[in-house]
Design an enzyme around this catalytic site. Sequence first.
Site: not given
Lengths: 438, 159
Positions: A152, A229, A232, A255, A394
């Site tokens: 991303h 990251d 998700q 999220k 993104c």
Amino acid sequence: MTTTATVRPDDASATALSTTELAAVRADFPLLERTVRGGQPLVYLDSAATSQKPQVVLDAGVDFYEQRNAAVHRGAHQLAEEATEAFEQARAAVAAFVGADEGEIVWQPGATAAINVVAYAFSNATLGRGGDAAERFRLAPGDEIVVTEAEHHANLVPWQELCARTGAVLRWIPVSDDGRLDLSNLDALVTERTKVLAFGHVSNVTGAVAPVATLVAAARRVGALTVLDACQSVPNMPVDFHALGVDFAAFSGHKMLGPTGVGALYGRRELLEAMPPTITGGSMVEVVTMESTTYAPPPQRFEAGTQMVAQAVGMGCAAQYLDELGMEGVARHETELAAEMLKIADIPGVQVIGPLDTANRLAVVSFVVDGVHAHDVGQVLDDKGIAVRVGHHCAQPLHRRFGVAATARASASVYTTVEEVVAFREALAGVRAFFGAE
Amino acid sequence: MSTLEQMYQQVILDHAKRPVGHGLVELAAGHGHLAGESHQVNPTCGDEVTLRVDVTPAGTVAGVSWEGQGCSISQASVSVMTSLVEGADLAEVARLDGLFHDLMSSRGKGLDDDAAEDALGDATAFTGVSQYPARIKCALLGWAALKDSLARSGALATS
């Protein structure tokens, strides 16, 4: 907590959330009751962009403002005490949820801000800030930062900028045709020159889960720091940062069923203690004179200014909600939905960008439709009340890797049902006919 | 007609499939002709168009050619615009540009002006697009490229 849904991870027969459990979960989310586009039920398949919020999370924010609102970590009055307690309890809830100690969770406005805090800490250390303790964060020309082609932009652009400021060199792990990381050249990419290895836990485009253990081992062999990251992964599968062995991680509240405007940076305690601050000002200091300032220990060192307390409380509540639901069951639910989503590959003209098997992947499925642009696909689905994301999500380099400018993406969360995915598949099957594509 | 069918009218789908002016033509400025090129990108969705315009010494659009990639709305809009402005003088192009922007701001109502809608011709098919705020920029991409290429050609300064 109003949820009655529970799953039993030890029960091998438990496939995912049962119909009853899922109905109870859905009843917790007021927005899912609304209709769209002429009274049709909403089929929300855009949770990878932002998730919907359960009533308890909404109530937590309102309750904070109605009953406890005050500045935290200052003031001796009762409200200040209660606000501080709510703020720190939320931190503890988030920490417990992701396998971290309380002092290792730093509130941030979001995951993007969290990654930038680390990138700028390297910058500031390279400029000489942070004293001897910050040596691990100092970069020299020729040092390398390794990312992946799947990132991303939030886990790519800050590292590009850091390289531009310091003379370090950016390298990246390529992506294979199946959408997974190509580690065949890993030893040549992650070397003694590597100072940072930054990568996404789960791709927001392909849904592929990165081989964290392999990447962490490669970084440790050469003394590089890892930055994960986890935007998700945290909402959709069990995540334990201590067990994963990463040095830093970033994830967002919105999220994971929490509010917007809040996220968290995880850092191993010894690293946060050694890291120079990025954003400076009030609340992050010890002693301030006109000449100089000494800084508070982490996490406060990285929390300058008045914090987003109500949102943090909401994020803590969301972590508890997911924890009570049970992340093992949520992950099984994701796998079941991924399998249902991947059946779109059987629709003529539909091509999935990413793994076609459900092993090590979540229910985030990006695709292109032959002869129909992603925006047009999204519009036809929207006409049936089905919300998907269209565009590059993104992740422009990853789209370029697959030779497409844009894809459509369906993604799930705890409240997504198989019936919704079936409705999505049926609507998608009619898209090419609508546009007269042969 | 559903709102989706209002958006994707047959004329739009036809233009998207068989676009007018698609394929860049070499510009050979000379004999007093002015030529300009513009590349426009919609950063939110990645749609793009490269457009070339050729203007006669008398100030009429002699030719428009373009390449692009994007959704059917953006590509059809460039195509419809091309067929609309070829042969028009610059004052007429400016008027059409203004009318099309007005149409895109009409929230699906159209212009309520028969003369204006006659002037826009096939471009009135985009009325349905103006009901979808996220898609208006798609329809305007080509018009932005035309305006910019005319400015770059110098034709606007001399007219």
